[in-house]
Design a protein around this motif. Sequence first.
Motif, mmCIF file in Angstrom:
data_model
loop_
_atom_site.group_PDB
_atom_site.id
_atom_site.type_symbol
_atom_site.label_atom_id
_atom_site.label_comp_id
_atom_site.label_asym_id
_atom_site.label_seq_id
_atom_site.Cartn_x
_atom_site.Cartn_y
_atom_site.Cartn_z
ATOM 1 N N GLU A 1 0.858 -1.185 0.000
ATOM 2 C CA GLU A 1 0.000 0.000 0.000
ATOM 3 C C GLU A 1 0.892 1.232 0.000
ATOM 4 O O GLU A 1 1.836 1.330 0.788
ATOM 5 C CB GLU A 1 -0.923 0.010 1.216
ATOM 6 N N ILE A 2 0.562 2.176 -0.880
ATOM 7 C CA ILE A 2 1.336 3.406 -0.979
ATOM 8 C C ILE A 2 0.795 4.439 -0.004
ATOM 9 O O ILE A 2 -0.418 4.667 0.086
ATOM 10 C CB ILE A 2 1.279 3.968 -2.416
ATOM 11 N N ALA A 3 1.702 5.065 0.732
ATOM 12 C CA ALA A 3 1.343 6.133 1.669
ATOM 13 C C ALA A 3 2.044 7.417 1.274
ATOM 14 O O ALA A 3 3.075 7.400 0.588
ATOM 15 C CB ALA A 3 1.739 5.744 3.092
ATOM 16 N N SER A 4 1.486 8.526 1.707
ATOM 17 C CA SER A 4 2.111 9.827 1.470
ATOM 18 C C SER A 4 3.130 10.118 2.561
ATOM 19 O O SER A 4 2.882 9.870 3.740
ATOM 20 C CB SER A 4 1.052 10.926 1.439
ATOM 21 N N HIS A 5 4.267 10.667 2.127
ATOM 22 C CA HIS A 5 5.304 11.080 3.076
ATOM 23 C C HIS A 5 5.653 12.550 2.840
ATOM 24 O O HIS A 5 6.753 12.985 3.157
ATOM 25 C CB HIS A 5 6.537 10.192 2.886
ATOM 26 N N SER A 6 4.674 13.274 2.247
ATOM 27 C CA SER A 6 4.752 14.683 1.853
ATOM 28 C C SER A 6 5.339 14.805 0.451
ATOM 29 O O SER A 6 5.942 13.858 -0.078
ATOM 30 C CB SER A 6 5.560 15.536 2.836
ATOM 31 N N TYR A 7 5.166 15.960 -0.153
ATOM 32 C CA TYR A 7 5.711 16.211 -1.485
ATOM 33 C C TYR A 7 7.108 16.820 -1.380
ATOM 34 O O TYR A 7 8.071 16.279 -1.898
ATOM 35 C CB TYR A 7 4.796 17.128 -2.288
ATOM 36 N N LEU A 8 7.205 17.937 -0.658
ATOM 37 C CA LEU A 8 8.525 18.553 -0.451
ATOM 38 C C LEU A 8 8.700 19.013 0.999
ATOM 39 O O LEU A 8 9.431 19.952 1.266
ATOM 40 C CB LEU A 8 8.717 19.741 -1.396
ATOM 41 N N ALA A 9 7.985 18.366 1.908
ATOM 42 C CA ALA A 9 8.071 18.765 3.323
ATOM 43 C C ALA A 9 8.919 17.801 4.143
ATOM 44 O O ALA A 9 8.935 17.893 5.366
ATOM 45 C CB ALA A 9 6.668 18.878 3.926
ATOM 46 N N HIS A 10 9.604 16.885 3.473
ATOM 47 C CA HIS A 10 10.513 15.993 4.192
ATOM 48 C C HIS A 10 11.876 16.688 4.277
ATOM 49 O O HIS A 10 12.866 16.284 3.650
ATOM 50 C CB HIS A 10 10.637 14.659 3.461
ATOM 51 N N LYS A 11 11.901 17.758 5.056
ATOM 52 C CA LYS A 11 13.113 18.567 5.172
ATOM 53 C C LYS A 11 12.978 19.470 6.393
ATOM 54 O O LYS A 11 11.918 19.549 7.024
ATOM 55 C CB LYS A 11 13.298 19.432 3.918
ATOM 56 N N GLY A 12 14.067 20.153 6.697
ATOM 57 C CA GLY A 12 14.026 21.152 7.741
ATOM 58 C C GLY A 12 13.917 22.538 7.135
ATOM 59 O O GLY A 12 14.476 22.805 6.070
#
Length: 673
Positions: free
Chosen positions: A168-179
């Motif tokens: 199952e595919i989950a969202s891990h954000s588009y460009l918010a996996h950052k500081g």
Amino acid sequence: MLKPMLKLIFALMVVVSGSVVANELPNICSRDQNVNEFTILSYHEIAAKGETLDSTYTVTPEHFNEQIRWFIDNGYHFVSVDDILRYRKNSKLLPDKAVLLTFDDGYQSVYANAYPVLKKYKIPTVIALVGGWLKSKEKVDFDGHMIDRSKFLSQKEIKEMVASGLVEIASHSYLAHKGILGNPQGNKQPAVRTRQWFPDKQVCEDETCYEQRVHDDLLENSNFLKQYTGQKPRVMVWPYGYYNTKVTKIANKLGMPIGLTLDDGSNTKITPLSRLRRILVEGKMTLPDLKLNMLVRNANFTDDARTTKAAHIDLDYIYDPDPNQQEKNLGGLLDRIKKLGINTVYLQAFADPDANGAADYVYFPNRNIPMRANLFNRVSWQIATRTQVKRIYAWMPVIAWELPKNSPAAKDLVVTLQVDPTHLNMGYPRLSPFSPKAQKVIKEIYEDLAKSVYIDGIIFHDDVTLSDFEDDSKAARLQYKKWGLSQSVAKIRADKKQFAKWTRLKTEYLDDFAMELAQIVRNEQPGLKTARNLYAQVALSDNAEEWYAQSLKDSIKKYDYTAIMAMPYMEQASNSTEFYDNIVKRVKEGKCGLERTVMELQSVDWRKNSEAISSSELSQTIRHLYDLGVHHIAYYPDNQYKNIPNADAIREDFTKKPLRMHTIVPSNVTSNK
């Protein structure tokens, strides 16, 4: 006798760590007494050493196979998101020892090294993908490093795994996996929960812009993943495990009601689908470590099991009008904390430069009271990312605020009928907790704190109190009328039945107000713990509730921790040992008393010009308290410039290592510029 599960955990802890002491055992006083329904594991890369992007969270293929075989051989059953939803919505029972596997970030090694194992054993899995990384054609901006796109899953590989029915595919954000920039000093902090700091304007992102930014990012990723993988995500995996109530509501509206975190604890029947907890499987985690984690979660023990070794720290010692000197002071504090060996910090969030007992300033941006410096966020983040400390509590007043004169609530103060010389009187200005205007201001201060800092808990100042001659303000009198009492303190005191009822209702009212403030912060910091400072006399005298509107029994019941100010010289106790013994005796009378009580010691004698308590006396006291069965110890104050208390001695006293669940610190979320 130890319960069977506790015996098993004890035995395993001995195997894992080599030695264990009694006060390191998990307590059984969790507020959620429900059983663990299922466990979720968070994996990242499955790659050989030397082929990994981040070895901290990489499990080798050999260890992954070993772990999966252990689960299968020991009666664990792998379940899917559908299984969990059917259980929650339709009460279709899950198998015993249910486990859900998840993989974060979408590394190619998951397809190469984990997927064959998943297919072999038909294991359902969730893979969380970052759309912005997948969309890149050649290079991916990974934690500030440019990584070849081939290190991440290809569209063909993803579709193959989805077509298998296992993934199952989950969202891990588009460009918010950052500081993103979170404070003036340059710390980068998780983008999903941080209000971005704009150095050119010297302001933080407002709430409307913050919510819109998160909404747009999650929407873009959801749409991208539907087009890219053929599957619209219904699961949101929060980058680095950071989230808040606002973003979970946004995710839910976008069709992702399930949220996966890295919060500590079990998934019981009261754990919301939007806040499901996971065990982070780290590269250094051995099979015995993983076994321990599974046992702890199945027994529903949490980080509450960790014994508290706390320093109560004045931020006033760090503050300096010169930013360079302030940074030097902070560097000294970090070095000292490392040397102290503590695992908890109670960190001052307010300032009282005129020393009248009420806060004139705070160390965070807010709407209602002057900010002395935007410092708390910087200091708390540096402590969290650069020292061994596992929990940081913001030390905050509840009603002891000295507001600017133009504040609508500035004159809504507690009114003291008279002073009774036979017992302690507060003697410092406080806002009336019964005033609607004062309540509004205080709630806004706490709301602003929650948005601007990263903390694990709140420790309420000793001002959660009203004497037996307080409060006689107009607002208080209106409340007394609602309670069916006379509308003046004098008349209430003249009637024994009214006086007893009044005392009880005041105690409950103050604690309930503190809990309301905690919930405001918890909306932003979902795992928030609560603690409060309690006067020693409340644990020693039968009349103390009348004097303070504080109750030891109520405090232990309502707050996660009660930090008793066990300070014999301040209390002018004739015999220190008896003083401690009597407090502990009273604490033991209550259910979970020892598990939820912190003995906070004085490191100086204020009655002798703040003369330091000797290291030998402090050590002797700590050993004596441990002998009495005390789990949690703190001290106040800490003076880094005079080495009070002696750091080497405290470290020696605090050498026993507590149980600790694993957490993740993002590598691009920095402690330095």
